[in-house]
Design an enzyme around this catalytic site. Structure first.
Site, PDB file in Angstrom:
ATOM      1  N   HIS A  92      12.571  -2.816   2.818  1.00  0.00           N
ATOM      2  CA  HIS A  92      12.030  -1.497   3.147  1.00  0.00           C
ATOM      3  C   HIS A  92      12.977  -0.437   2.612  1.00  0.00           C
ATOM      4  CE1 HIS A  92       8.980  -3.302   5.548  1.00  0.00           C
ATOM      5  NE2 HIS A  92       9.903  -4.064   6.099  1.00  0.00           N
ATOM      6  N   ILE A  93      12.384   0.612   2.095  1.00  0.00           N
ATOM      7  CA  ILE A  93      13.166   1.726   1.565  1.00  0.00           C
ATOM      8  C   ILE A  93      13.816   2.489   2.722  1.00  0.00           C
ATOM      9  CG2 ILE A  93      12.987   3.916   0.306  1.00  0.00           C
ATOM     10  CD1 ILE A  93      10.487   2.559  -1.122  1.00  0.00           C
ATOM     11  N   GLU A 119      12.178  -9.659   2.527  1.00  0.00           N
ATOM     12  CA  GLU A 119      11.424  -8.476   2.958  1.00  0.00           C
ATOM     13  C   GLU A 119      12.294  -7.245   2.747  1.00  0.00           C
ATOM     14  OE1 GLU A 119      10.350  -8.682   7.121  1.00  0.00           O
ATOM     15  OE2 GLU A 119       9.930  -6.523   7.216  1.00  0.00           O
ATOM     16  N   ASP A 171       1.276 -15.798   6.837  1.00  0.00           N
ATOM     17  CA  ASP A 171       0.816 -17.153   6.493  1.00  0.00           C
ATOM     18  C   ASP A 171       1.007 -17.441   5.000  1.00  0.00           C
ATOM     19  OD1 ASP A 171       0.127 -17.539   9.117  1.00  0.00           O
ATOM     20  OD2 ASP A 171      -2.034 -17.254   8.822  1.00  0.00           O
ATOM     21  N   ARG A 191       5.233  11.918  -3.437  1.00  0.00           N
ATOM     22  CA  ARG A 191       4.973  12.485  -2.113  1.00  0.00           C
ATOM     23  C   ARG A 191       6.102  12.072  -1.171  1.00  0.00           C
ATOM     24  NH1 ARG A 191       1.177  14.447  -4.371  1.00  0.00           N
ATOM     25  NH2 ARG A 191      -1.065  14.249  -4.037  1.00  0.00           N
ATOM     26  N   ALA A 250       2.835  -0.767   4.982  1.00  0.00           N
ATOM     27  CA  ALA A 250       2.347  -0.779   6.365  1.00  0.00           C
ATOM     28  C   ALA A 250       1.777  -2.139   6.788  1.00  0.00           C
ATOM     29  CB  ALA A 250       1.295   0.314   6.544  1.00  0.00           C
ATOM     30  N   TYR A 257      11.150   8.901   1.207  1.00  0.00           N
ATOM     31  CA  TYR A 257      11.134   7.823   0.210  1.00  0.00           C
ATOM     32  C   TYR A 257      11.823   8.173  -1.112  1.00  0.00           C
ATOM     33  CZ  TYR A 257       7.723   5.929   3.479  1.00  0.00           C
ATOM     34  OH  TYR A 257       7.107   5.462   4.616  1.00  0.00           O
ATOM     35  N   ARG A 308      12.561   4.913  12.931  1.00  0.00           N
ATOM     36  CA  ARG A 308      11.299   5.638  12.795  1.00  0.00           C
ATOM     37  C   ARG A 308      10.378   5.336  13.984  1.00  0.00           C
ATOM     38  NH1 ARG A 308       9.058   5.022   6.902  1.00  0.00           N
ATOM     39  NH2 ARG A 308       7.858   6.833   7.633  1.00  0.00           N
ATOM     40  N   PRO A 325       0.788  -1.227   0.000  1.00  0.00           N
ATOM     41  CA  PRO A 325       0.000   0.000   0.000  1.00  0.00           C
ATOM     42  C   PRO A 325       0.822   1.281   0.000  1.00  0.00           C
ATOM     43  CG  PRO A 325      -0.178  -1.159   2.103  1.00  0.00           C
ATOM     44  CD  PRO A 325       0.480  -2.083   1.141  1.00  0.00           C
ATOM     45  N   ASN A 326       0.349   2.202  -0.809  1.00  0.00           N
ATOM     46  CA  ASN A 326       0.865   3.571  -0.939  1.00  0.00           C
ATOM     47  C   ASN A 326       2.178   3.667  -1.708  1.00  0.00           C
ATOM     48  OD1 ASN A 326      -1.275   4.901   0.526  1.00  0.00           O
ATOM     49  ND2 ASN A 326      -0.440   3.922   2.345  1.00  0.00           N
ATOM     50  N   ASN A 362       7.980  -5.640  -0.517  1.00  0.00           N
ATOM     51  CA  ASN A 362       7.821  -4.500   0.380  1.00  0.00           C
ATOM     52  C   ASN A 362       6.328  -4.413   0.673  1.00  0.00           C
ATOM     53  OD1 ASN A 362       7.643  -2.143   1.784  1.00  0.00           O
ATOM     54  ND2 ASN A 362       8.958  -0.954   0.407  1.00  0.00           N
TER      55      ASN A 362
END
Ligand code: CA2
Length: 139
Positions: free
Chosen positions: A98-99, A96, A85, A18, A75, A23, A105, A10-11, A72
């Protein structure tokens, strides 16, 4: 030819549009073109969804034929037992990514529901996190 599936949650469709201080200012599509040119011997497929169930469907779909998945989960990383699962249920290794460095954070970003189901975790290197995940899967 080895094939890899990148899945963004998401996003992440807003990348480059943005919050550039967190990011960056490159869209994922532009980065993907660079990554594909850097690794011409790999097939790199890309999928993004803001919907948890669609991410799960894509993990199921890719999880028995790809050499690895770079995920990624946005959230949902911090909330989703269902994604955990789904990762456990497939054969392909999942990295996994993450940027941002989630550990610098807010506290709610410090815990991942999916890390324990993944082969490894890469966070904090901007979009380069995806390339590092790809290298980990290639090797
Ligand atoms: O650092 C990452 O890659 C995250 O997975 C990004 C997620 C966040 O919830 C995770 O804690 C860490 C958020 C993605 C939102 O992406 C945006 C991109 C541009 C503008 C706004 C949001």
């Amino acid at each position: 030819m080895k094939k890899f599936q990148i899945i963004n949650g998401p996003n992440l469709n807003l990348l480059g549009k943005r919050e550039p201080t967190v990011y960056g200012n490159t869209s994922f599509e532009d980065y993907l073109e660079v990554l594909r040119n850097q690794y011409p011997s790999c097939k790199i497929d890309y999928y993004q969804s803001n919907v948890e169930g669609e991410l799960i469907d894509k993990i199921h779909e890719a999880g028995f034929s790809y050499d690895g998945i770079i995920l990624n989960a946005g959230a949902y990383t911090h909330t989703s037992v269902a994604l955990h699962d789904a990762i456990k249920a497939i054969a392909s290794p999942v990295v996994e990514v993450h940027i941002s460095n989630v550990h610098t954070r807010e506290e709610f970003r410090h815990h991942s529901m999916i890390s324990a189901a993944c082969k490894g975790v890469i966070a904090g290197f901007g979009l380069k996190s995806y390339e590092l995940a790809l290298l980990a899967l290639i090797n």
